[in-house]
Design an enzyme around this catalytic site. Structure first.
Site, mmCIF file in Angstrom:
data_model
loop_
_atom_site.group_PDB
_atom_site.id
_atom_site.type_symbol
_atom_site.label_atom_id
_atom_site.label_comp_id
_atom_site.label_asym_id
_atom_site.label_seq_id
_atom_site.Cartn_x
_atom_site.Cartn_y
_atom_site.Cartn_z
ATOM 1 N N GLU A 193 0.364 -1.627 0.071
ATOM 2 C CA GLU A 193 -0.315 0.204 -0.405
ATOM 3 C C GLU A 193 0.887 1.765 0.006
ATOM 4 O OE1 GLU A 193 0.079 -2.499 2.251
ATOM 5 O OE2 GLU A 193 -2.489 -3.462 1.236
ATOM 6 N N HIS B 291 -11.620 -4.779 9.882
ATOM 7 C CA HIS B 291 -12.098 -4.648 8.157
ATOM 8 C C HIS B 291 -13.643 -4.029 8.488
ATOM 9 C CE1 HIS B 291 -9.183 -7.354 6.969
ATOM 10 N NE2 HIS B 291 -9.622 -7.170 6.060
#
Ligand code: TPP
Ligand code: MG
Lengths: 331, 344
Positions: free
Chosen positions: B73, B142
């Site tokens: 990322e 999440h």
């Protein structure tokens, strides 16, 4: 598991061989059961299954005690079982019940049992790498002779944390074993596409540590390589990268269509190359376990998994108050 | 002309329209196509994102403009920032907003600050798409709704669409905006169907939508919590109270005027936000209204939010964790001090 280890897998004791087979079967049957129950819609959330990769977790954890630490991944059930987590507590966690190892607050991706040295499955790819060197640092500072194992995927090797962690482990000679589970995929992307390196173990050369790639479907190969790596770590000889070539039998997560998989490769992985079948052949060939031993263990594991499911289904959900407890140790 | 489509399809539609309109628009992220270099797929995508939102886009635009990245990322987000600064208009997907830990520097210190630090001489026309929201039992790493984190940072624009129509118009506005914009896609809304305008249209930032008019109470709902607010408003109507519901649509910039004007009329404000309550969008809006419309308030401002705790996995716990119409009604009953009403 235990401290008694043999350099050569074929010289392992009957007890070790039985333990290994039991753990491999537990993982396989646990994951198959979760797969089936998930398909029926009875398990909430995201689930990533470890079936097919049993030889890696078990071959490595066979050399560890409860005082050694492991860090894990989103695909963590296998690591938990190999590190001795309770099957009932694991299954109940996946079901979100109060009797789960994390009281139902974590779920599949966050199963942990610190008392067993299992520092948690992890929802963040690459997160386990620095966490493992922290456990190695504790062992080094406290001079405990314990080791830390980091299980991570081929996909995670592309994350910056891999390089930060391996470099630090190397310069500080930490007792850490970086076990890469190279199953050829990170989600729907192949290792060949996503990584420039041919072998993750090649990074060992750059960081001047030990590194090796083994057939991760072959329990004996993993067991022997891990045994040496753990011994080096305990002797203060620093970290190792152990790359295990393996395959995941199911999709990335439950529900994945897996269109990116090669059909022949999938077929071979679950037949000729199956880790459990190959280990059965190995123990029979070297006359460590018999066909009867194997069947007996199969049945015991089947009963244990059935019990874990029954236990979970009958367990209560966590109480209302649990929403806000455990945020801090003290308030 | 309007067409019915899902929130997910509205995103897909907006991305395609933008990519057709401007060749400098690229889509980059993990498995935004999937299956790169897999022979038998012959350059078809495998996934189109983890929820299939960007399915089919690689088939139309090819892998030069639809780029699958390694799991890195900070690497690809940093690349998207400077690609934006050097002539592209990237749409960078951060799969789940929870993964921002792996690339916060690129967003917070690079993208957000280039324009200011460089004396207005650089621009970063970057759009970050990311998934947020609880309700799917996806547990603590999440399920977060981290828009407040970005709202805190000057230089970033923050978009929280609550329905397909807004999603399409706001996303297109984000892509062609010259500042870095982060667009939150609530995972539980992907399947939501609604009327969406055909073809290209944009919705400007900083313009709230009044989704229901009322005179007794103002309810501001953030993202999908607008729908919780609407349900509460229906129930309140049955009790004889007319709530005005406001969807701010963007948190940065924030349409303060629409909220304040509503509060001036109703005298009461509840903010519904499923994010953590401390230093949150809800708390921020409460402070702004307390500051600028204090004299018009007939009751303390109430926030209906998640508790100050991570998102729990277990379904019954997650349900308790979330805002609900019942919690909104309970807050209102405290505000009006109505014993009869508190029986609800
Ligand atoms: C920081 C971060 N980025 C992305 C993801 C989404 N994600 C979850 S698992 C996964 C693939 C991991 O691949 P690999 O490391 O090879 O492990 P495997 O799934 O093959 O066991 C990705 C991209 C994540 N959870 N965390
Ligand atoms: Mg992998």
């Amino acid at each position: 598991m235990q401290t008694e280890t043999q350099a050569s897998a074929k010289d392992m004791t009957v007890d070790t061989a039985r333990w290994i087979y039991t753990k491999m079967q537990e993982i396989r049957q646990f994951e198959t059961a979760v797969h089936d129950i998930f398909a029926k819609g009875e398990i909430p959330g995201f689930v990533h299954l470890y079936a097919g990769e049993e030889a890696v977790a078990v071959g490595v954890c066979a050399h560890l005690t409860d005082n050694d630490s492991i860090t894990s991944t989103h695909r963590g059930h296998g690591h938990c079982i190999a590190k001795g987590c309770d099957l009932n507590g694991m299954m109940a966690e996946i079901f979100g019940r109060a009797t789960g190892l994390c009281k139902g607050k974590g779920g599949s991706m966050h199963i942990a049992d610190v008392s067993k040295g299992m520092l948690g499955a992890n929802g963040i790819v690459g997160a386990g790498l620095p966490l493992a060197i922290g456990a190695g640092l504790t062992a080094k500072v406290k001079k405990t002779n314990d080791v830390a194992v980091c299980f991570f995927g081929d996909g995670a090797s592309n994350h910056g944390t891999f390089h930060e962690a391996v470099n630090m482990a190397a310069i500080w000679k930490l007792p850490v074993i970086f076990v890469c589970e190279n199953n050829g995929f990170g989600e729907a992307s192949t290792f060949d596409y996503a990584a420039a390196a041919d072998r993750i173990s090649d990074f060992a050369k750059v960081y001047k540590i030990s590194g090796e790639t083994v057939d991760g479907k072959d329990l004996a190969a993993v067991y022997e390589a891990a045994g040496k790596a753990v011994e080096r770590a305990r002797n203060g000889e620093g970290p190792t990268i152990l790359e295990c070539l393996t395959y995941r039998d199911f999709g990335h997560f439950e529900g994945d269509t897996q269109s990116y998989k090669d059909k022949d490769m999938q077929q071979k992985a679950v037949t000729d190359d199956d880790a459990i079948l190959r280990y059965q052949q190995f123990v029979k060939e070297h006359k460590i376990l018999s066909e009867e031993d194997i069947r007996e263990i199969d049945d015991q594991v089947k009963a244990a998994i059935e019990e874990a499911i029954r236990f979970s289904e009958e367990s209560p959900f966590p109480g209302e108050g649990e929403v806000t407890t455990d945020v801090y140790v003290s308030y | 002309m309007a067409v019915k489509m899902s929130y997910s399809d509205a995103i897909n539609d907006a991305i395609r329209l933008a990519m057709r309109k401007d060749e400098s628009v690229i889509l980059i992220g993990e498995d935004v196509a999937g299956g790169a270099e897999v022979d038998h797929l012959q350059d078809q995508g495998a996934w189109g994102g983890v929820f299939g939102v960007t399915k089919g886009i690689v088939e139309e635009f090819g892998r030069d403009r639809v780029i699958d990245t390694p799991i890195a990322e900070s690497g690809y987000m940093g690349a998207a920032v400077s690609a934006a600064a050097t002539g592209l208009r990237p749409i960078s997907e951060l799969m789940f907003n929870d993964f921002i830990g792996s690339c916060l520097d690129e967003v917070m210190n690079q993208a957000a600050k280039f324009h200011y630090m460089f004396g207005g001489k650089a621009k970063v026309p970057l759009t970050i798409r990311t998934i947020d929201g609880a309700g799917f039992n996806a547990a603590a790493q999440h399920s977060q709704s981290l828009y407040a984190l970005f709202t805190h940072i000057p230089g970033l624009k923050v978009v929280v669409p609550s329905n397909p129509y807004d999603m399409k118009g706001l996303l297109l506005n984000a892509i062609f905006d010259d500042d870095p914009v982060i667009v939150f896609e609530d995972k539980t809304l992907y399947g939501m169907k609604g009327e969406v305008g055909e073809g290209f249209y944009t919705i400007p930032f900083g313009k709230a939508e009044i989704t229901r008019a009322g005179k007794d109470l103002t309810i501001v709902g953030i993202g999908k919590q607008v729908h919780t607010a609407m349900k509460a408003a229906d129930q309140l109507a049955k009790k004889g109270f007319e709530a005005e519901v406001i969807d701010p649509r963007t948190l940065s910039p924030l349409d303060e005027d629409t909220i304040i004007n509503s509060v001036k009329k109703t005298g009461r404000l509840i903010i519904v936000d499923e994010a953590y309550p401390r230093c949150s969008a809800a708390t921020d809006i409460a402070a702004i209204v307390g500051d600028k419309a204090f004299d018009y308030l007939d009751a303390p401002i109430k926030r209906v939010t998640a508790p100050h705790a991570p998102v729990p996995f277990s379904p019954p716990l997650e349900k308790l964790y979330m805002p609900s119409p019942e919690k909104i009604l309970a807050a209102f009953s405290v505000m009006v001090g109505d014993k009869v009403f508190s029986a609800v």
